[in-house]
Design an enzyme around this catalytic site. Structure first.
Site, PDB file in Angstrom:
ATOM      1  N   ARG A 124       0.849  -1.192   0.000  1.00 41.00           N
ATOM      2  CA  ARG A 124       0.000   0.000   0.000  1.00 41.00           C
ATOM      3  C   ARG A 124       0.887   1.245   0.000  1.00 41.00           C
ATOM      4  NH1 ARG A 124      -5.328   0.788   1.067  1.00 41.00           N
ATOM      5  NH2 ARG A 124      -5.522  -1.428   1.479  1.00 41.00           N
ATOM      6  N   THR A 135      -0.713   7.661  -1.169  1.00 44.39           N
ATOM      7  CA  THR A 135      -2.017   7.568  -1.862  1.00 44.39           C
ATOM      8  C   THR A 135      -2.920   6.496  -1.236  1.00 44.39           C
ATOM      9  OG1 THR A 135      -1.250   5.858  -3.371  1.00 44.39           O
ATOM     10  CG2 THR A 135      -0.889   8.145  -4.048  1.00 44.39           C
ATOM     11  N   ASP A 157      -2.639 -11.549  12.399  1.00 41.43           N
ATOM     12  CA  ASP A 157      -1.942 -11.350  11.123  1.00 41.43           C
ATOM     13  C   ASP A 157      -1.599 -12.727  10.535  1.00 41.43           C
ATOM     14  OD1 ASP A 157       0.122  -8.967   9.747  1.00 41.43           O
ATOM     15  OD2 ASP A 157       0.363 -11.087   9.255  1.00 41.43           O
ATOM     16  N   ASP A 189       2.166 -13.299   9.620  1.00 37.22           N
ATOM     17  CA  ASP A 189       3.013 -13.473  10.810  1.00 37.22           C
ATOM     18  C   ASP A 189       2.801 -14.837  11.442  1.00 37.22           C
ATOM     19  OD1 ASP A 189       4.280 -11.067  10.611  1.00 37.22           O
ATOM     20  OD2 ASP A 189       3.015 -10.032  12.092  1.00 37.22           O
TER      21      ASP A 189
END
Ligand code: URA
Length: 209
Positions: A104, A108, A200, A203
């Site tokens: 990401r 933006t 996660d 992870d």
């Protein structure tokens, strides 16, 4: 509107509960994710067409069925999608595997592709995009857009757990893409984690944290 299918088979639901448990360590987590992916592959391929063939058994000719010339491509989104690939390959061993990596952009907030390696004939393949956690839907939508830009026509999305926000985002962006999940959870928290989710996924799969 694309179909959403929640795969509620007892084995999938039981294993998903173990996967969610914070006490489940990486080794068991990886094994369970692989097993659930294999069970989900069974349902995701349910619409594959069959053709009749004749097989000589030791005693007679059987009129029987095989999958009709289907070419499959698995496209895990890096990195957590990798955890579901081997389970799917156990049921679809002839599938080719492409990889898409996205990050990401901090300014933006749009997904940017940093890696993409796909089978050369994706236009002729049934593609299954794999991402265990469908959170905002940003990465999955972007990955599907990248695949379509490269000629993909027939795409499904397979996730372990989805947030309602992610489902809506993918359905709005890609009305032709059916979505298969093992569970739809409540919501996203302020950090973009699915609640209650499993934490996660990357992870927990790779023991990084
Ligand atoms: N990605 C994850 O690994 N977990 C979440 O809850 C959301 C996104």
């Amino acid at each position: 509107m694309a179909k959403l299918q929640v795969l509620d088979h007892p084995l999938i639901q039981h294993k998903l509960s173990l996967i969610r448990d914070e006490k489940t360590g990486s080794k068991e987590f990886r094994e369970l994710v692989e097993e659930v992916a294999m069970l989900m592959a069974y349902e995701v391929t349910r619409d594959f067409p069959l053709q009749e063939v004749e097989v000589q058994t030791p005693v007679a000719v059987a009129k029987t069925k095989v999958i009709s010339g289907r070419k499959v491509g698995l496209v895990p989104i890096l990195r957590a999608g990798l955890g579901m690939v081997d389970g799917m390959l156990r049921l679809i061993p002839a599938a080719k595997v492409g990889h898409v990596g996205l990050y990401r952009d901090p300014e933006t907030l749009s997904p940017v592709e940093y890696y993409c390696k796909l089978p050369s004939d994706i236009a002729e393949r049934d593609l299954i995009v794999i991402d265990p956690m469908l959170a905002t839907g940003g990465s999955a939508s972007a990955a599907i857009t990248f695949l379509k830009e490269r000629g993909a026509k027939n795409i499904k999305l397979m996730c372990l757990i989805a947030a309602p926000e992610g489902i809506k985002a993918v359905q709005n962006a890609h009305a032709d893409v059916d979505i298969f999940v093992a569970a739809v959870d409540e919501c996203l928290n302020d950090h973009g984690y699915i609640i209650p989710g499993l934490g996660d996924a990357g992870d927990r799969l790779f023991g990084t944290k």
